[in-house]
Motif scaffolding. Structure first.
Motif, short mmCIF file in Angstrom:
data_model
loop_
_atom_site.label_atom_id
_atom_site.label_comp_id
_atom_site.label_asym_id
_atom_site.label_seq_id
_atom_site.Cartn_x
_atom_site.Cartn_y
_atom_site.Cartn_z
N ASP A 82 0.80 -1.22 0.00
CA ASP A 82 0.00 0.00 0.00
C ASP A 82 0.84 1.27 0.00
N GLY A 83 2.06 1.18 -0.54
CA GLY A 83 2.91 2.36 -0.63
C GLY A 83 3.47 2.84 0.69
N LEU A 84 3.31 2.08 1.74
CA LEU A 84 3.88 2.47 3.04
C LEU A 84 5.40 2.44 2.94
N PRO A 85 6.07 3.47 3.41
CA PRO A 85 7.53 3.53 3.28
C PRO A 85 8.23 2.67 4.31
N GLY A 86 8.62 1.49 3.90
CA GLY A 86 9.30 0.59 4.81
C GLY A 86 9.51 -0.77 4.19
N THR A 87 10.06 -1.67 4.99
CA THR A 87 10.36 -3.02 4.53
C THR A 87 9.90 -4.03 5.58
N VAL A 88 9.75 -5.29 5.14
CA VAL A 88 9.23 -6.30 6.04
C VAL A 88 9.67 -7.67 5.58
N PRO A 108 5.25 9.53 9.13
CA PRO A 108 5.04 10.79 8.38
C PRO A 108 5.93 11.92 8.91
N LYS A 109 6.07 12.95 8.10
CA LYS A 109 6.94 14.08 8.45
C LYS A 109 6.50 14.77 9.74
N SER A 110 5.23 14.65 10.09
CA SER A 110 4.75 15.25 11.33
C SER A 110 5.46 14.68 12.55
N CYS A 111 6.08 13.52 12.39
CA CYS A 111 6.80 12.88 13.51
C CYS A 111 8.31 13.12 13.44
N LEU A 114 3.18 -4.42 12.68
CA LEU A 114 4.07 -3.25 12.68
C LEU A 114 3.27 -1.96 12.55
N VAL A 115 2.32 -1.92 11.64
CA VAL A 115 1.53 -0.72 11.42
C VAL A 115 0.63 -0.43 12.62
N ALA A 116 0.08 -1.48 13.24
CA ALA A 116 -0.74 -1.27 14.43
C ALA A 116 0.07 -0.64 15.55
N ALA A 117 1.30 -1.11 15.76
CA ALA A 117 2.16 -0.52 16.78
C ALA A 117 2.52 0.91 16.44
N ALA A 118 2.77 1.17 15.15
CA ALA A 118 3.11 2.53 14.73
C ALA A 118 1.96 3.50 15.00
N ASN A 119 0.75 3.09 14.71
CA ASN A 119 -0.40 3.96 14.96
C ASN A 119 -0.54 4.30 16.43
N ARG A 120 -0.36 3.31 17.30
CA ARG A 120 -0.44 3.56 18.74
C ARG A 120 0.70 4.47 19.20
N GLY A 121 1.90 4.22 18.66
CA GLY A 121 3.04 5.04 19.05
C GLY A 121 2.86 6.49 18.64
N MET A 122 2.38 6.73 17.42
CA MET A 122 2.17 8.10 16.95
C MET A 122 1.09 8.80 17.78
N ALA A 123 0.04 8.07 18.14
CA ALA A 123 -1.01 8.67 18.96
C ALA A 123 -0.45 9.10 20.32
N GLU A 154 -5.84 10.24 9.47
CA GLU A 154 -6.32 8.88 9.24
C GLU A 154 -5.22 7.90 9.62
N PRO A 155 -5.52 6.86 10.38
CA PRO A 155 -4.48 5.90 10.75
C PRO A 155 -3.91 5.18 9.53
N LEU A 156 -2.67 4.78 9.62
CA LEU A 156 -2.06 3.99 8.55
C LEU A 156 -2.71 2.62 8.51
N ARG A 157 -2.80 2.04 7.31
CA ARG A 157 -3.48 0.75 7.17
C ARG A 157 -2.72 -0.16 6.22
N VAL A 158 -2.85 -1.45 6.47
CA VAL A 158 -2.40 -2.49 5.53
C VAL A 158 -3.65 -3.14 4.97
#
Length: 379
Positions: free
Chosen positions: A154-160, A170-173, A215-224, A232-236
């Motif tokens: 989904d174009g998320l910047p990262g690897t897995v 995001p740049k806001s962080c 990974l994305v679920a943890a990222a959403n909680r961390g950013m919050a 909008e939260p990041l999604r897979v």
């Protein structure tokens, strides 16, 4: 648990007190049904368990929610295993956070009676990339840009891969000095049987697709928690199609590695592995007898490439090379315009400029842009 403090979570509220055998569960359920019926409570009748399930990693993951490490499968035949967590959430004032879920299990093998011990961890870290170039390359390239890694969907910047991954937030962080913040995840562990047998046995994350979701679920909680979450939260939502290839044996010193013509290490009995080969990312690694001989990566996805901003230097690697770059003690980096956007070429485990030249020129040709290194630099 407080978001600003660090404290171990409860090791499964009922884990040590209740049996997990099928017979034990049936007896327990029967007793609860009778007890609830006698008190007139309707909780059980509406399929709501009287006790909430444990949650981990700032509340991102729930017990029994999918992957084996969150369920009873993690404990094998042990009826008294434990799953505990220790975590510190990021805050607006502190941009670093971590959580570690630990699984401990000991039981006797039904096959030979040996004692079996399982010790596994799933570790998540939230924070900005290091300032120093070598430290940043060691963290990002060595751990998350190897030949066994593929892009997040989904174009998320990262690897897995099936054991962990990296997501650039995001740049806001970003930090005030412009460094991106990342969330990384890694599974590790050991399995020991008897007095002398032991092997690596990472916690089961459920494969690359499930790893991306975790990974994305943890990222959403961390950013919050850090106060920098997007609207909008990041999604897979898409599957991962391009899984890494299997390692392939290289028997001759004259063979090309990673499918790149002219990239030869002069070594025998080694293995190469190719991960992503896209317009945004290309990775490959060469190993032999547990030794890392070469790691190469091309990164053109803008937000992922931002991880290397500020560490490319101000001059070309050498005379005739395009772009800017530097060769350090254990890593090399080059950034140049390629097909209308910057591309970053990375090398680790070796600082032989010939290897970097062969890889960079091959990747540039695939992307449809001019060579990065001058003719003859790869000889």
């Amino acid at each position: 648990m407080s978001e600003t403090g660090e404290a171990p979570a409860a090791p499964g509220r009922l884990r040590r007190a209740l049996p997990r055998s099928r017979r034990g569960r049936l007896l327990l359920i029967s007793g609860l049904v009778l007890a609830l019926a006698g008190t007139g409570l309707g909780t059980w009748a509406t399929d709501t368990w009287p006790w909430p399930k444990d949650r981990y990693c700032w509340g991102a993951w729930e017990q029994d929610s999918g992957p084996d490490f969150l369920g009873d499968e993690a404990f094998g035949d042990d009826d008294d295993g434990s799953r505990t967590s220790k975590e510190t959430a990021p805050t607006r004032e502190r941009s670093n956070g971590s959580c570690v879920v630990t699984i401990a299990s000991d039981y006797k093998s039904g096959y030979d009676g040996d004692k079996v011990s399982i010790d596994q961890q799933v570790s998540v870290k939230y924070g900005p990339v290091p300032k120093a170039a070598e430290a940043r390359l060691a963290m990002v390239q060595d751990e998350f840009l190897g030949g066994d890694m593929v892009p997040l969907p989904d174009g998320l910047p990262g690897t897995v891969n099936g054991r962990g991954g990296l997501l650039v937030l995001p740049k806001s962080c970003d930090t005030p000095d412009g460094r991106p913040t990342v969330v990384t995840m890694d599974a590790s562990g050991t399995y020991a049987s008897g007095p002398s047998y032991s092997q690596n046995d990472p916690a089961d994350l459920g494969g690359a697709q499930q790893t991306a979701v975790l990974l994305v679920a943890a990222a959403n909680r961390g950013m919050a928690a850090a106060g920098c979450a997007p609207d909008e939260p990041l999604r897979v939502s898409s599957p991962i199609y391009d899984l890494p290839g299997e390692p392939e044996r290289i028997f001759s010193a004259s063979e090309d590695v990673c499918g790149i013509r002219g990239l030869r290490l002069g070594l025998e009995d080694i293995e190469d592995q190719t991960g992503a080969v896209t317009s945004d990312l290309q990775t490959c690694s060469v190993r032999g007898n547990g030794v890392a001989y070469l790691d190469l990566a091309m990164v053109a996805q803008p937000r992922l490439a931002a991880l290397f901003d500020g560490i490319t230097g101000e001059r070309p690697v050498a005379r005739g090379w395009r772009g800017k770059g530097a060769i350090g003690e254990q890593h090399a980096i080059v950034r140049a315009d390629c097909a209308g956007r910057p591309a970053t070429f990375l090398m680790g485990a070796s600082t032989d400029a010939e290897y970097l030249a062969a890889f960079a020129n091959a990747a540039a040709a695939r992307l449809g842009c001019a060579p990065i290194a001058p003719k003859g630099a790869a000889r």
